[in-house]
Design an enzyme around this catalytic site. Structure first.
Site, PDB file in Angstrom:
ATOM      1  CG  ASP A  80      40.116  39.665  26.365  1.00 28.97           C
ATOM      2  OD1 ASP A  80      39.510  38.603  26.563  1.00 28.97           O
ATOM      3  OD2 ASP A  80      41.359  39.767  26.431  1.00 28.97           O
ATOM      4  CG  ASP A 148      41.160  33.424  32.668  1.00 29.04           C
ATOM      5  OD1 ASP A 148      41.063  34.485  33.321  1.00 29.04           O
ATOM      6  OD2 ASP A 148      42.088  33.203  31.870  1.00 29.04           O
ATOM      7  CB  CYS A 206      42.683  27.838  32.177  1.00 29.29           C
ATOM      8  SG  CYS A 206      41.030  27.271  31.911  1.00 29.29           S
ATOM      9  CB  CYS A 357      55.289  25.276  38.826  1.00 27.45           C
ATOM     10  SG  CYS A 357      54.878  27.019  38.806  1.00 27.45           S
TER      11      CYS A 357
END
Ligand SMILES: [Zn+2]
Length: 399
Positions: A80, A148, A206, A357
């Site tokens: 990560d 993800d 997500c 957005c």
């Protein structure tokens, strides 16, 4: 130690001899496993010897890492590069409120060692890329995909196929999740199911689509169970099956998957090298907004100034109504991305259009749609409403 005689006995029966011994503390800690058929002492020693790599310390990676650690998997690798953000805490149970702003790997290691100090945690503080994937994955027995975004998912799959490592797959979106085990010797891989990634911008991340907080817990624990079964060589895994979970209806379905002889990864094997797909999905706002694919941009400050000066600009917000309800610009009007194509006839192509957005990703896709339909005076609001809140109007809540 009472285990010694048993070890000796098992050693005579074969492979268990290579496996590490369990200490007295470990025997006590894992006692509910040791009395469990399919695990027992040999299984627990297999778990101790196992090396599992978890890609992503987020929603899926959290339960995966927690349960694999608690179960006694000897070495857990974590990949990560992100820091803990307060919006993660709704589902990423590896991290706590005190960890906001810290690297996820740090909070993950602390939490894992609190659960089980006997686990060796190996941290890979990087984004998984074509340049490092082989090197990182090579050291592990199996890979658990907790990513993800499609770029890393395809990368993980291809690397697992090429290296011959099982890929314990999971993915989540809104109320729905999937799990399977890919890239085993005779089983299918992710590309047998989806040969190519979807076009950029088509799939919300997500952050843009939302996810029910408990869903990664449901799917991640299923991945953890599959990983344990692979190590234990117990039961029937999801090899050749795709599990579909709908948390809203609470329906679980499995569909049979076949290994596709034409699969570019595991079938024809034309994919011999790793590919870095565009990171168009699942990336935090602002990172993917650099005038990509010919999408012209306008910054929030520039737009605010021009609107203030009375410019005639049609500001179109392509988010969902629920997002609009949280916050919107006073000058904007709502046309959710899914309805854009059907609404184009009502747009004035002579007017200047700015599409916006949440973070600028969906609106970039909308700009491309509009451009393809012949709109010339169309720009993307860089960084979306999040950046507008940062740079123009901090009273707008972020989400
Ligand atoms: Zn395949």
């Amino acid at each position: 130690m009472s285990s010694r005689a048993e070890d000796g006995e098992r050693r005579t029966t074969g492979a268990a001899g290579e496996l590490p011994e369990l200490t007295q503390q470990e025997l006590l800690r894992y006692s509910r496993h040791l009395i469990l058929p399919n695990v027992e002492l040999d299984g627990q020693r297999r778990l101790k010897a196992a090396r599992a790599l978890v890609v992503g310390a987020g929603g899926l990676g959290s339960p995966v890492a927690l349960y694999l650690a608690a179960a006694g998997v000897g070495t857990l690798g974590l990949v990560d590069f992100d820091d803990v953000d307060v919006t993660n805490l709704q589902r990423q149970v590896l991290h706590g409120t005190k960890d906001v702003g810290r690297p996820k790997l740090m909070s993950a290691r602390e939490r894992i060692h609190d659960i089980n100090p006997y686990v060796n945690v190996e941290l890979h503080d990087t984004r998984l890329t074509s340049a490092n994937a082989f090197q990182i994955m090579r050291e592990y027995d199996l890979v658990v995909d907790g990513t993800d975004n499609f770029a890393t998912r395809y990368l993980t799959n291809d690397a697992c196929v090429i290296l011959g490592k099982p890929n314990v797959y999971g993915s989540i979106f809104r109320f729905e999740g999937q799990a399977s085990v890919f890239a085993t010797a005779n089983g299918p891989c992710y590309r047998c199911l989806f040969p190519e990634p979807p076009p950029p911008g088509l799939v919300p991340s997500c952050a843009e689509g939302g996810v029910l907080g408990v869903l990664p817990g449901m799917i991640g624990t299923i991945q953890a169970a599959e990983a344990l079964k692979l190590v234990l060589r117990a039961g029937d895994t999801l090899i050749g099956r795709l599990l579909l979970v709908n948390a809203l209806t609470m329906e679980f379905r499995t569909v049979k998957l076949r290994k596709d002889p034409d699969c570019p990864a595991c079938g024809t094997r034309v994919i011999r090298e790793l590919i870095d797909y565009d990171e168009y999905c699942g990336m935090p706002g602002g990172q993917a907004n650099d005038d990509r694919n010919g999408v012209a941009e306008i910054t929030p400050r520039e737009l605010a100034e021009r609107l203030h000066a009375g410019a005639d600009i049609d500001v179109i917000d392509v988010r969902e109504p629920g997002e609009w309800a949280i916050a919107h610009l006073p000058h904007a009007r709502l046309i959710p991305l899914g309805q854009l194509a059907g609404s184009m006839a009502k747009l004035d192509s002579a007017r200047e259009l700015v599409v916006m957005c949440r973070s600028g990703q969906r609106s970039a896709a909308a700009v491309q749609q509009l451009q393809a339909a012949g709109f010339r005076k169309v720009k993307n609001l860089a960084g979306g409403i999040l950046r507008w809140s940062d740079e123009v109007d901090p009273s707008l809540p972020k989400y």
